[in-house]
Design an enzyme around this catalytic site. Structure first.
Site, short mmCIF file in Angstrom:
data_model
loop_
_atom_site.label_atom_id
_atom_site.label_comp_id
_atom_site.label_asym_id
_atom_site.label_seq_id
_atom_site.Cartn_x
_atom_site.Cartn_y
_atom_site.Cartn_z
CG LEU A 69 -25.38 -24.09 6.42
CD1 LEU A 69 -26.36 -24.79 7.35
CD2 LEU A 69 -26.07 -23.06 5.56
CG HIS A 70 -20.93 -17.67 9.03
ND1 HIS A 70 -21.00 -17.38 10.37
CD2 HIS A 70 -19.88 -16.96 8.53
CE1 HIS A 70 -20.05 -16.52 10.68
NE2 HIS A 70 -19.35 -16.25 9.59
CE1 TYR A 71 -19.09 -17.74 14.94
CE2 TYR A 71 -17.86 -17.86 12.88
CZ TYR A 71 -18.17 -17.20 14.06
OH TYR A 71 -17.57 -16.01 14.35
NE ARG A 72 -20.60 -14.16 14.71
CZ ARG A 72 -19.70 -13.23 14.55
NH1 ARG A 72 -19.66 -12.50 13.45
NH2 ARG A 72 -18.83 -12.98 15.51
#
Length: 184
Positions: free
Chosen positions: A132-135
């Site tokens: 997962l992306h941090y955003r």
């Protein structure tokens, strides 16, 4: 096949404490920026729903209090279905296969109060968390602004079941973005 941009997830848990509670149910959908659910050429939708087996003792201990007393039908259904659920690792494997099938390198998590679901993902499904992306796209941030500043409220159904909740979150964000188009 066109790659999805947003991984919509809703989790139903025994409670909200990621240290003590556990995931009971998962629903995940893949959409593009248009918020429409992705489909294969044969019409199969980018959707996964899974039930996790949680010890009955833990459910009885944790699924108490005002929230569960107001939502007894959902609570009882979650407890019943958990008995025939899958191991959490098997569900994580399925979710990883789903991500591999529908997404490229960037996987942005989306949903209502998604930061809370992310805490459970980080703790219970670390292999998914790594993808997962941090955003994140959190629909509840839109809710706060539209209700607080504009006095506009989206009336969402309150089923407290993962698939219905995630579909409601997508509808809610579509409603908010529709309001922006009207302002232009």
């Amino acid at each position: 096949m066109k790659k999805a941009k947003l991984l919509w997830i809703d989790l139903e848990m025994t409670g909200l404490d990621p240290e003590k509670d556990r995931i009971l149910e998962l629903a995940a959908l893949a959409t593009g920026w248009d918020l429409d659910i992705m489909e294969k050429k044969d019409g199969e939708k980018a959707e996964i729903v899974a039930v996790i087996k949680v010890p009955e003792e833990l459910m009885k201990e944790r699924m108490v209090g005002d929230f569960w007393e107001k939502n007894t039908e959902s609570r009882d259904a979650l407890i019943r279905q958990s008995m025939s659920g899958e191991d959490a690792k098997a569900v994580e494997d399925k979710l990883l296969e789903f991500v591999d099938e529908w997404f490229g390198d960037e996987v942005i998590l989306a949903g209502n109060s998604i930061h809370q679901d992310r805490k459970f993902i980080d703790r219970e499904w670390p292999r998914v968390a790594k993808r997962l992306h941090y955003r994140m796209l959190d629909v509840s941030a839109w809710k706060v602004y539209f209700e607080g500043k504009l006095g506009k409220k989206f009336l969402k159904r309150e089923e407290h079941r993962a698939l219905d909740d995630i579909l409601g979150s997508i509808d809610e964000l579509k409603w908010y973005t529709g309001m922006i188009k009207e302002v232009k």
